[in-house]
Design a protein around this motif. Structure first.
Motif, mmCIF file in Angstrom:
data_model
loop_
_atom_site.group_PDB
_atom_site.id
_atom_site.type_symbol
_atom_site.label_atom_id
_atom_site.label_comp_id
_atom_site.label_asym_id
_atom_site.label_seq_id
_atom_site.Cartn_x
_atom_site.Cartn_y
_atom_site.Cartn_z
ATOM 1 N N GLU A 191 -31.689 -48.514 -28.895
ATOM 2 C CA GLU A 191 -30.787 -47.558 -29.551
ATOM 3 C C GLU A 191 -29.524 -48.275 -30.000
ATOM 4 O OE1 GLU A 191 -29.755 -43.840 -27.590
ATOM 5 O OE2 GLU A 191 -28.287 -43.369 -29.142
ATOM 6 N N PHE A 192 -29.029 -49.194 -29.192
ATOM 7 C CA PHE A 192 -27.821 -49.928 -29.584
ATOM 8 C C PHE A 192 -28.033 -50.663 -30.908
ATOM 9 C CE2 PHE A 192 -25.237 -53.745 -29.878
ATOM 10 C CZ PHE A 192 -23.961 -53.212 -29.738
ATOM 11 N N ILE A 193 -29.147 -51.345 -31.021
ATOM 12 C CA ILE A 193 -29.357 -52.141 -32.235
ATOM 13 C C ILE A 193 -29.559 -51.233 -33.453
ATOM 14 C CG2 ILE A 193 -31.877 -52.551 -32.158
ATOM 15 C CD1 ILE A 193 -29.657 -55.496 -32.553
ATOM 16 N N ARG A 242 -34.725 -40.209 -35.000
ATOM 17 C CA ARG A 242 -33.694 -39.430 -34.296
ATOM 18 C C ARG A 242 -32.416 -40.263 -34.137
ATOM 19 N NH1 ARG A 242 -32.088 -38.472 -29.230
ATOM 20 N NH2 ARG A 242 -33.771 -39.589 -28.174
ATOM 21 N N TRP A 243 -32.583 -41.542 -33.815
ATOM 22 C CA TRP A 243 -31.401 -42.415 -33.685
ATOM 23 C C TRP A 243 -30.696 -42.587 -35.025
ATOM 24 C CZ3 TRP A 243 -34.396 -46.640 -30.502
ATOM 25 C CH2 TRP A 243 -34.463 -46.238 -29.162
ATOM 26 N N ILE A 244 -31.460 -42.742 -36.105
ATOM 27 C CA ILE A 244 -30.834 -42.915 -37.423
ATOM 28 C C ILE A 244 -30.049 -41.650 -37.795
ATOM 29 C CG2 ILE A 244 -31.296 -43.141 -39.902
ATOM 30 C CD1 ILE A 244 -33.544 -45.059 -39.252
ATOM 31 N N ASP A 245 -30.655 -40.485 -37.558
ATOM 32 C CA ASP A 245 -29.961 -39.219 -37.844
ATOM 33 C C ASP A 245 -28.657 -39.137 -37.052
ATOM 34 O OD1 ASP A 245 -32.015 -38.535 -39.478
ATOM 35 O OD2 ASP A 245 -32.876 -36.993 -38.182
ATOM 36 N N LYS A 246 -28.773 -39.445 -35.770
ATOM 37 C CA LYS A 246 -27.596 -39.357 -34.898
ATOM 38 C C LYS A 246 -26.507 -40.330 -35.334
ATOM 39 C CE LYS A 246 -26.178 -40.659 -30.175
ATOM 40 N NZ LYS A 246 -26.605 -41.011 -28.813
ATOM 41 N N TRP A 247 -26.866 -41.591 -35.530
ATOM 42 C CA TRP A 247 -25.851 -42.622 -35.733
ATOM 43 C C TRP A 247 -25.293 -42.668 -37.142
ATOM 44 C CZ3 TRP A 247 -23.030 -44.394 -32.044
ATOM 45 C CH2 TRP A 247 -23.517 -44.261 -30.737
ATOM 46 N N CYS A 248 -26.048 -42.196 -38.116
ATOM 47 C CA CYS A 248 -25.458 -42.094 -39.453
ATOM 48 C C CYS A 248 -24.339 -41.059 -39.413
ATOM 49 C CB CYS A 248 -26.507 -41.749 -40.512
ATOM 50 S SG CYS A 248 -27.479 -43.205 -40.944
ATOM 51 N N LYS A 283 -37.068 -40.998 -43.140
ATOM 52 C CA LYS A 283 -36.465 -40.117 -44.135
ATOM 53 C C LYS A 283 -34.952 -40.313 -44.157
ATOM 54 C CE LYS A 283 -39.764 -36.290 -43.749
ATOM 55 N NZ LYS A 283 -40.422 -36.471 -42.442
ATOM 56 N N MET A 284 -34.356 -39.991 -45.294
ATOM 57 C CA MET A 284 -32.889 -39.952 -45.403
ATOM 58 C C MET A 284 -32.372 -39.065 -44.271
ATOM 59 S SD MET A 284 -30.748 -41.174 -47.582
ATOM 60 C CE MET A 284 -29.161 -41.029 -48.321
ATOM 61 N N PRO A 285 -31.283 -39.463 -43.575
ATOM 62 C CA PRO A 285 -30.803 -38.636 -42.463
ATOM 63 C C PRO A 285 -30.508 -37.196 -42.894
ATOM 64 C CG PRO A 285 -29.494 -40.647 -42.658
ATOM 65 C CD PRO A 285 -30.481 -40.663 -43.777
ATOM 66 N N ALA A 286 -30.736 -36.291 -41.962
ATOM 67 C CA ALA A 286 -30.602 -34.862 -42.263
ATOM 68 C C ALA A 286 -29.191 -34.485 -42.709
ATOM 69 C CB ALA A 286 -30.981 -34.052 -41.017
ATOM 70 N N HIS A 308 -24.180 -30.963 -37.000
ATOM 71 C CA HIS A 308 -24.758 -32.262 -36.624
ATOM 72 C C HIS A 308 -24.211 -32.756 -35.284
ATOM 73 C CE1 HIS A 308 -26.603 -32.180 -40.504
ATOM 74 N NE2 HIS A 308 -25.430 -32.015 -41.064
ATOM 75 N N CYS A 309 -22.895 -32.597 -35.070
ATOM 76 C CA CYS A 309 -22.337 -33.009 -33.776
ATOM 77 C C CYS A 309 -22.908 -32.136 -32.656
ATOM 78 C CB CYS A 309 -20.814 -32.945 -33.798
ATOM 79 S SG CYS A 309 -20.059 -34.465 -34.435
ATOM 80 N N GLN A 310 -23.149 -30.857 -32.972
ATOM 81 C CA GLN A 310 -23.730 -29.983 -31.954
ATOM 82 C C GLN A 310 -25.171 -30.395 -31.624
ATOM 83 O OE1 GLN A 310 -23.537 -25.592 -32.501
ATOM 84 N NE2 GLN A 310 -25.613 -25.730 -31.668
#
Lengths: 89, 517
Positions: free
Chosen positions: B191-193, B262-268, B318-321, B437-439
């Motif tokens: 997840e870090f990377i 899920r990580w990409i969505d979160k971190w973007c 996919k492009m982040p949500a 998104h933060c929620q």
């Protein structure tokens, strides 16, 4: 097709590099900003060692690019003679 | 006569194999799971680490050579800049407030990135990935050091540069970058990377280091330009590492896709929220502007990030949500964030101000659909109040988002007249969020985010006063106590730029630079 780009600092060392890139990639377009240039190209962009060596009058090592590079995009394919950026779509 | 016979040089690919993978070994005294205890628990399946390929094929010997050259160049320029009183050549002392934010909010992140990459450089079982991460760990340390060295020159002359590491751990708005990186380095190595190497480095850092640093050059700040471009020359390698990582993980096993998405969505989203401060630095704090935040966003996120996600589509990524909300926010972001900092300028280590009429015209032109309608009237009102001697300072502490820790200043998607609030009950307590998104990020990992150190809560609980304070004593001034705890000199480091010591000194010194008295 998507664009790749390479951004370089503008200084005495990069002038022949930028010239070579533009000569070897006729479809590439330079966008100048203060202290830097971003070169955009549809699909693919290749930096050739030989073109740079010819312009600077000595052997250029493509890894010297690291000193002047600001940013880039796309997948990288690097050999001793060519440094290529491309998208796979 | 000796003949010089040219030695046969190894090719780049051969040299890379010899100098990285061939230097690794398999352990025999201890089983692999004990040597790399963090490699499996996130659920990422890797079958063959040898498939990892560093596209730059940089080996340690070449790495040292080029880094040393970068350092020599950088320090020569920094010396020349400080020896020639270069600070008097910046466009305006106002500009330096953006650099104060850089030192307190960005430089400590470089150091945290160093720690994070040192950790994953140890945690990955593959030699290629370990070498690349170790190089990046050294790079990040270099960035922190060169930024501190370059900016210490300003600390000799201007306020607010005096104690960045102390402030980073305490000042309210700095909990935003701090908690962002705390979140990343406490995640597992994969997840870090994905968070830092891919989402942050590849998709987002261009926005900070390319147009903003070009802006520093435009404003005569040779120090920032130099360390910025020097750092960015490493960044190109980091971005490549981030992209390589994603491709490698996705190619190893199809089961990795949903975890990575899920990580990409979160971190973007986490990264976009973090960069909202850069939006304001670009649109409001540079006296000479290279491009607006919106324009930079369109080039580096929409065009470049768009190409990237189109390319990754073949893996099912996919492009982040959050992309649609981000597209709408680019019209509003810098104005809303600048408004919030203008409100709370009494508690920051930098100055704020209202844009001049000329600057407002530039903003109207760059943001034709939003600035005049939603922000200009508010700014004109504040300017008018200031001219009457009523400079507005908000003294009520704001509600913070539990995830990004930013005050609730963002508006509803589609309605810029209404602040966006979301809330969740979890184990008997209520939690607040700035956005859907933060929620969602909280909903996925509530046990992590309930532990957030929220500055406003901490102030109200009495945890941000100097040791020995007695909040019940008559005449106790809580704001003054908090500023003392921050080591912020009230009246010098904070408040409006108009009338500040920085403004007076810069004018006086610049005048002296032209005369001999």
């Amino acid at each position: 097709m998507s664009k790749v780009f390479i951004a370089l600092q503008t200084n005495d060392d990069t002038r022949p590099i930028i010239e070579s890139i533009l000569a070897d990639n006729p479809h590439a377009l330079p966008v100048e900003s203060p202290a830097m240039v971003k070169i955009d190209a549809e699909g693919r962009l290749t930096v050739k060692r030989e073109s740079i060596s010819e312009r600077i009058g000595r052997e250029f090592d493509l890894q010297e690019l690291h000193t002047h590079l600001i940013s880039l995009s796309g997948h990288i394919d690097e050999s001793d003679d060519e440094f290529t950026l491309h998208w796979n779509d | 006569m000796d003949m010089q016979v040219p030695k046969k040089k190894l090719g780049l690919k051969e040299r890379y194999t010899l100098m990285t993978r061939d230097l690794a070994w398999d352990t025999t005294y201890q089983p692999k799971e004990k040597v790399y205890p963090y490699a499996d628990y996130e659920g990422i399946k890797i079958h063959d680490w040898d498939k990892w390929e560093d596209p730059f094929r940089l080996t340690m010997d070449a790495y040292w050579k080029y880094q040393a050259e970068k350092e020599r160049k950088l320090y020569a320029i920094i010396d020349a800049y400080s020896q020639s009183n270069g600070h008097l050549g910046v466009t305006d002392a106002r500009y330096l407030n953006a650099i104060k934010i850089f030192l307190t909010a960005v430089t400590p992140l470089e150091y945290m990135a160093h720690r994070g990459f040192a950790h994953v450089g140890r945690a990955f079982p593959g030699a290629g990935a370990r070498v690349a991460c170790q190089m990046q760990a050294i790079d990040e340390m270099r960035h922190a050091q060169t930024q501190i060295h370059s900016l210490s020159n300003y600390n000799k002359y201007y306020n607010g540069f005096h104690d960045a590491p102390h402030m980073f751990d305490r000042v309210w708005y700095l909990s935003v970058p701090k908690s962002f990186f705390d979140d990343a380095i406490t995640a597992g190595p994969f997840e870090f990377i994905v968070s830092i190497g891919f989402s942050f480095e590849y998709v987002l850092t261009n926005l900070l280091f390319v147009p903003f640093v070009s802006g520093a050059a435009y404003n005569g700040d040779m120090g920032t330009m130099t360390f910025g471009f020097s750092a960015q020359s490493d960044e190109a390698r980091h971005m490549t590492l981030g992209l390589e990582c994603i491709k490698f993980i996705l190619e190893q096993d199809p089961a990795n896709l949903p975890i990575v998405q899920r990580w990409i969505d979160k971190w973007c989203w986490r990264g976009v929220r973090l960069l909202s401060i850069v939006a304001m630095m670009m649109d409001y704090m540079l006296p000479k502007r290279v491009m607006s935040w919106k324009e930079a966003w369109e080039i580096y996120f929409e065009e470049n990030g768009g190409a990237l996600f189109k390319d990754l589509a073949r893996y099912g990524i996919k492009m982040p949500a959050c992309a649609e909300q981000i597209r709408q926010e680019k019209e509003h972001l810098s104005h809303q964030v600048w408004s919030a900092f203008y409100n709370y300028s009494g508690a920051t280590d930098f100055h704020t101000w209202m844009p001049t009429e000329e600057e407002m015209q530039w903003l109207s032109q760059k943001y034709p659909d939003t600035f005049d309608q939603h922000y200009r009237p508010r700014f004109e009102f504040w300017r008018e109040q200031q001219q009457k001697g009523n400079r507005f300072y908000n003294k009520t502490l704001p509600m913070l988002c539990q995830t990004c820790q930013i005050p609730m200043l963002f508006t509803e998607p589609g309605d810029p007249t209404k602040i966006c609030y979301r809330e969740r009950d979890y184990k008997g307590s209520k939690y607040h969020f700035c956005s859907d998104h933060c929620q969602h990020i909280f909903d996925n990992e509530p046990e992590k985010y309930v532990q957030a150190w929220l500055p406003v809560h901490q102030i109200y609980q009495g945890n941000c006063f100097p040791e020995g304070s007695d909040p019940t004593a008559p005449g106790f001034d809580p704001l003054a106590a908090v500023l003392e705890h921050y080591r912020l000199n009230a009246g010098r480091d904070n408040g409006d730029f108009e009338g500040s010591e920085d403004q007076r000194n810069f004018e006086a010194w610049r005048g002296m630079a032209k005369r001999n008295d």
